[in-house]
Design a protein around this motif. Structure first.
Motif, PDB file in Angstrom:
ATOM      1  N   LEU A  52       0.849  -1.199   0.000  1.00 34.52           N
ATOM      2  CA  LEU A  52       0.000   0.000   0.000  1.00 34.52           C
ATOM      3  C   LEU A  52       0.883   1.247   0.000  1.00 34.52           C
ATOM      4  N   THR A  53       1.639   1.436  -1.062  1.00 32.15           N
ATOM      5  CA  THR A  53       2.682   2.464  -1.088  1.00 32.15           C
ATOM      6  C   THR A  53       2.161   3.890  -1.007  1.00 32.15           C
ATOM      7  N   GLN A  54       0.893   4.129  -1.287  1.00 30.44           N
ATOM      8  CA  GLN A  54       0.340   5.484  -1.209  1.00 30.44           C
ATOM      9  C   GLN A  54      -0.318   5.786   0.139  1.00 30.44           C
ATOM     10  N   ILE A  55      -0.354   4.799   1.027  1.00 27.24           N
ATOM     11  CA  ILE A  55      -1.016   4.996   2.316  1.00 27.24           C
ATOM     12  C   ILE A  55      -0.263   6.039   3.140  1.00 27.24           C
ATOM     13  N   ARG A  56      -0.999   6.891   3.820  1.00 29.18           N
ATOM     14  CA  ARG A  56      -0.392   7.933   4.646  1.00 29.18           C
ATOM     15  C   ARG A  56      -0.570   7.653   6.136  1.00 29.18           C
ATOM     16  N   VAL A  57      -1.651   6.962   6.490  1.00 26.86           N
ATOM     17  CA  VAL A  57      -1.925   6.653   7.893  1.00 26.86           C
ATOM     18  C   VAL A  57      -2.330   5.189   7.987  1.00 26.86           C
ATOM     19  N   LEU A  58      -1.641   4.449   8.846  1.00 29.29           N
ATOM     20  CA  LEU A  58      -1.962   3.049   9.090  1.00 29.29           C
ATOM     21  C   LEU A  58      -2.033   2.850  10.599  1.00 29.29           C
ATOM     22  N   ASN A  59      -3.199   2.454  11.078  1.00 29.33           N
ATOM     23  CA  ASN A  59      -3.401   2.271  12.510  1.00 29.33           C
ATOM     24  C   ASN A  59      -3.879   0.851  12.767  1.00 29.33           C
ATOM     25  N   LEU A  60      -3.024   0.059  13.381  1.00 28.05           N
ATOM     26  CA  LEU A  60      -3.362  -1.312  13.769  1.00 28.05           C
ATOM     27  C   LEU A  60      -3.317  -1.471  15.292  1.00 28.05           C
ATOM     28  N   SER A  61      -3.379  -0.377  16.008  1.00 33.08           N
ATOM     29  CA  SER A  61      -3.225  -0.408  17.460  1.00 33.08           C
ATOM     30  C   SER A  61      -4.401  -1.091  18.155  1.00 33.08           C
ATOM     31  N   HIS A  62      -4.124  -1.513  19.387  1.00 30.68           N
ATOM     32  CA  HIS A  62      -5.140  -2.106  20.275  1.00 30.68           C
ATOM     33  C   HIS A  62      -5.816  -3.323  19.641  1.00 30.68           C
ATOM     34  N   ASN A  63      -4.992  -4.242  19.168  1.00 27.60           N
ATOM     35  CA  ASN A  63      -5.432  -5.537  18.676  1.00 27.60           C
ATOM     36  C   ASN A  63      -4.649  -6.601  19.428  1.00 27.60           C
ATOM     37  N   VAL A  64      -4.603  -7.807  18.922  1.00 26.63           N
ATOM     38  CA  VAL A  64      -3.856  -8.888  19.549  1.00 26.63           C
ATOM     39  C   VAL A  64      -2.861  -9.454  18.524  1.00 26.63           C
ATOM     40  N   LEU A  65      -2.234  -8.562  17.774  1.00 21.31           N
ATOM     41  CA  LEU A  65      -1.288  -8.983  16.745  1.00 21.31           C
ATOM     42  C   LEU A  65       0.004  -9.469  17.385  1.00 21.31           C
TER      43      LEU A  65
END
Length: 94
Positions: free
Chosen positions: A56-69
């Motif tokens: 996803l090279t054009q993505i500016r914001v990626l939020n994966l917080s507060h999961n169980v990764l």
């Protein structure tokens, strides 16, 4: 709506406010061309972060917080050269 009307709508100049982690940003211009956000926070996601997110090279914001990764942060996330905010907090990453 005709196809030309759709194109005119999407080429319209706009302004959008975006807030993440107490950072207030203003985007001006053709919003659909300059702002890409993926927020999957607080979804109880499990397993490892898919390395395909690095595509996803054009993505500016990626939020994966507060999961169980779990597992390592994929090296392919270094391909996100336009990233402005990356939040992987509150997971079990190594």
């Amino acid at each position: 709506m005709k196809d030309t009307d759709d194109n005119q709508f999407y080429s319209q100049q706009d302004e959008a406010q975006f807030t993440t982690k107490r950072l207030h940003l203003t985007y001006k211009g053709v919003i659909l061309d300059i702002m890409s956000v993926l927020d999957l926070s607080c979804n109880k996601l499990t397993g490892e972060i898919p390395e395909e997110l690095g595509l996803l090279t054009q993505i500016r914001v990626l939020n994966l917080s507060h999961n169980v990764l779990t597992g390592p942060i994929p090296v392919k996330l270094s391909n996100l050269t336009n990233i402005e905010s990356l939040d992987l907090s509150s997971n079990h990453l190594t």
